[in-house]
Design an enzyme around this catalytic site. Structure first.
Site, PDB file in Angstrom:
ATOM      1  N   SER A 107       0.349  24.807 -16.699  1.00  0.00           N
ATOM      2  CA  SER A 107       0.466  24.904 -15.040  1.00  0.00           C
ATOM      3  C   SER A 107      -0.058  26.477 -14.972  1.00  0.00           C
ATOM      4  O   SER A 107      -0.244  26.760 -13.683  1.00  0.00           O
ATOM      5  CB  SER A 107       1.727  24.659 -14.695  1.00  0.00           C
ATOM      6  OG  SER A 107       1.821  23.545 -14.793  1.00  0.00           O
ATOM      7  N   SER A 137       0.098  23.711 -12.129  1.00  0.00           N
ATOM      8  CA  SER A 137       0.735  23.922 -10.801  1.00  0.00           C
ATOM      9  C   SER A 137       0.837  25.214 -10.365  1.00  0.00           C
ATOM     10  O   SER A 137       1.341  25.405  -8.985  1.00  0.00           O
ATOM     11  CB  SER A 137       2.376  23.276 -10.943  1.00  0.00           C
ATOM     12  OG  SER A 137       2.895  24.083 -12.047  1.00  0.00           O
ATOM     13  N   LYS A 140       4.883  32.809  -7.886  1.00  0.00           N
ATOM     14  CA  LYS A 140       5.010  31.309  -7.464  1.00  0.00           C
ATOM     15  C   LYS A 140       6.526  30.796  -6.859  1.00  0.00           C
ATOM     16  O   LYS A 140       7.600  31.374  -7.192  1.00  0.00           O
ATOM     17  CB  LYS A 140       4.762  30.504  -8.746  1.00  0.00           C
ATOM     18  CG  LYS A 140       4.713  29.139  -8.695  1.00  0.00           C
ATOM     19  CD  LYS A 140       4.552  28.477  -9.998  1.00  0.00           C
ATOM     20  CE  LYS A 140       4.449  26.757 -10.207  1.00  0.00           C
ATOM     21  NZ  LYS A 140       4.036  26.375 -11.369  1.00  0.00           N
TER      22      LYS A 140
END
Length: 469
Positions: A181, A157, A81
Site C-alpha cells: 500500500s 491504499s 495518511k
C-alpha cells in the site's frame, strides 16, 4: 502541470531554508496554494488545516532565523495518511461508520515524531475504507485520481499520500503498507515509496492485521525517504514489537557504495504475467545497474504464490476489526470490504495458524535466498495504472486486488524491507516502478541500492511531479 508548489525535494527545500533563499512560511503557503489549485481534481486530501500549518511554519521560520532548527526536516510541508491518530484532527480511515465527533487527543508514533522534528503537517490524505485495498476510493471521501492521468487510479491504499507528493502538494508523506500500500501508489505515481522492516517504524494502536502493515515514507527522492526514516525510526513504548534505534543514520547510510554486491533479478517470479512495457522499463534500468557495478544475475526466489495465506491473514484481521463496528455498518461500508469481512468470519483458528506457519516458512526461505544475494530486484507492479472506480482492471476477470499486485504482498508476509523507485515510462507516459527487496533489517542497504538507481536513471528534471509535457 500548474506552477504553484515548490516542486523541490525536501533536501533542496531545507538547503533553501539554510541559505535564506526560501522560508518555511513561503514553502507552506506554496504547498497550500497547490492543494487549493489541484486537489479539486485529484482528491488527495481528506483534511487540510491551513491555520495550524502556517502556525507551525512560523515557529519553524523563527528557529531557522535563530540558527536552531530542531531536525533535519524542520519546516518541510508534509502530510499523513488518515489512518494515523492525530491530536486535534479526526482519524476516520475513509469510513462513514467512525464517529467524527469524539475526542481526538492522541498522536500516533508517526505523528508524534514528525511534530517533534518540526515538520509542518498540512493535513491528512485519503485512503480506501480501513486501508483495505490497493486503489483509493471510499464511501467517505470518494475517488482519488492519478496526477499523471486523472482518469486512472493512483493505486492504494496510500494513494492520497502518493498523489500529494507527486503533484507537489507537500514534499513528504507517510503511509501504511499491508500488502503493497506504499509501494503500489508510489509506483503508479512516479515517486519513491519505502516499506521498512517490520517494527522499524513503531505503530499504535496495534493493527488487527498483525505485522502485515508497516508504516513508511513517500517522497520525490531516495535521500528524502532516508531523512524521513531517520525521523520515524525511533522506538515508542506503545509498540512492543518496535525495533531498537538503528546504528548510525539513514541519511548517511544511503550513500553507501553498493557496487560489487550481488543482486538477483526476477522479472516474473516464474508465475506472473507482466505487461510488456512494464517489463521493458524494468529490464532497461536493471541493465544500467549491472553496468554501474551491481552484479546482477537473473534468478527467481523460488516460492509458490502465497496469496492464500495472505488472504487468510488479511480477511481474518478485517473481520476482527469490523466486528467492533456499530450495528448496521455492513450496509454502509465499501461492499468489497464487506465481502472480505464475511470471508474472514469463515476461517477457524487452525486456518489462521496454518497461514502463520506458511508465513514463517516463506520468511525462512527468503532468509536463505539472501545468503546468496544481497538484494532482489523485481517490477513493483506488473500492470499499468487502470481506470478509476474499479478494484481490478475492467475486463481482466480478476476477483480481488492482490491478484494484480503479486510482487508486493509476499514481502509483507516476510517482513522484509522493500522500496519502489521510478524506472521509466510506458508509451502512454505512465510511470513504472522498480522494486528492491533486502533481507530483514537491511533497510540501509535497500536505500543505498535505490539511490544507485537514481544515479544511473535520473528521473526527468529530478522532480517527478506531473506528466511530461
Amino acid at each position: 502541470m500548474p506552477s504553484t508548489g515548490t516542486l523541490l525535494t525536501a533536501s533542496e527545500l531545507v538547503a533553501a531554508y539554510s541559505s535564506g533563499e526560501l522560508s518555511p512560511v513561503e514553502a507552506t503557503r506554496l504547498a497550500l496554494e497547490a492543494i487549493e489549485e489541484r486537489d479539486g481534481e485529484y482528491n488527495a486530501y481528506t483534511l487540510v488545516d491551513p491555520e495550524v500549518a502556517l502556525d507551525h511554519a512560523r515557529a519553524s521560520e523563527e528557529r531557522w532565523r535563530e540558527g536552531n532548527p530542531i531536525g533535519w526536516l524542520d519546516g518541510v510541508p508534509a502530510s499523513i495518511k488518515d489512518v494515523f491518530l492525530t491530536q486535534g484532527w479526526p482519524t476516520l480511515r475513509g469510513s462513514v461508520c467512525i464517529d467524527r465527533d469524539q475526542q481526538w487527543d492522541a498522536d500516533s508514533p508517526v505523528t508524534a515524531r514528525m511534530r517533534e522534528n518540526g515538520l509542518v503537517l498540512l493535513g491528512k490524505t485519503t485512503t480506501p475504507e480501513l486501508a483495505w485495498k490497493a486503489v483509493t476510493d471510499s464511501p467517505l471521501d470518494g475517488i482519488t485520481r492519478n496526477p499523471w492521468n486523472p482518469a486512472l487510479t493512483p493505486g492504494g491504499s496510500s494513494g492520497g499520500s502518493a498523489v500529494a507528493v507527486a503533484a507537489g502538494m507537500g514534499e513528504l508523506s507517510v503511509g501504511t503498507d499491508g500488502g503493497g500500500s506504499v509501494r503500489i501508489p508510489a509506483s503508479f505515481c512516479g515517486i519513491v515509496g519505502f516499506k521498512p522492516t517490520a517494527g522499524r517504524v513503531p505503530m499504535y494502536p496495534p493493527s488487527p492485521f498483525g505485522q502485515l502493515p508497516h508504516a513508511g515514507p513517500l517522497a520525490r527522492s531516495v535521500d528524502d525517504v532516508a531523512l524521513l526514516l531517520d525521523v520515524l525510526a525511533t522506538p515508542d513504548h506503545r509498540d512492543p514489537s518496535a525495533l531498537p534505534p538503528p546504528i548510525g543514520t539513514y541519511r548517511e547510510a544511503v550513500r553507501r557504495d553498493v557496487r560489487g554486491l550481488r543482486a538477483a533479478f526476477s522479472p516474473a517470479f516464474g508465475y506472473v504475467d507482466v505487461d510488456p512495457e512494464v517489463a521493458q522499463a524494468v529490464v532497461s534500468v536493471v541493465a544500467m545497474l549491472d553496468e554501474a557495478g551491481l552484479v546482477v544475475e537473473e534468478a527467481d526466489p523460488g516460492f509458490a504464490d502465497p496469496i492464500e495465506a495472505f488472504d487468510v491473514l488479511r480477511s481474518a484481521g478485517a473481520a476482527k476489526l469490523l466486528d467492533t463496528f456499530p450495528e448496521g455498518s455492513a450496509e454502509r461500508i465499501d461492499q468489497g470490504l464487506r465481502a472480505v469481512w464475511e470471508q474472514g468470519r469463515t476461517y477457524s483458528a487452525r486456518d489462521y495458524l496454518d497461514a502463520m506457519a506458511e508465513q514463517a516458512a516463506l520468511g525462512i526461505h527468503m532468509g536463505e535466498f539472501h545468503t546468496r544475494y544481497d538484494v532482489l530486484l523485481t517490477p513493483t507492479v506488473p500492470i499499468q495504472p487502470f481506470e478509476v472506480g474499479h478494484d481490478v482492471p475492467a475486463g481482466s476477470g480478476l476477483r480481488d486486488w492482490p491478484q494484480w499486485t503479486p510482487f508486493t504482498y509476499p514481502f509483507n508476509l516476510t517482513q522484509q524491507p522493500a522500496i519502489t523507485v521510478p524506472a521509466g515510462f510506458t508509451s502512454r507516459g505512465l510511470p513504472v516502478g522498480l522494486q528492491i527487496v533486502g533481507p530483514r533489517h537491511s533497510d540501509d542497504l535497500v536505500l543505498a541500492v535505490a539511490r544507485l538507481v537514481e544515479e544511473v536513471q535520473p528521473w526527468p528534471t529530478g522532480r517527478p511531479a506531473g506528466p511530461p509535457r
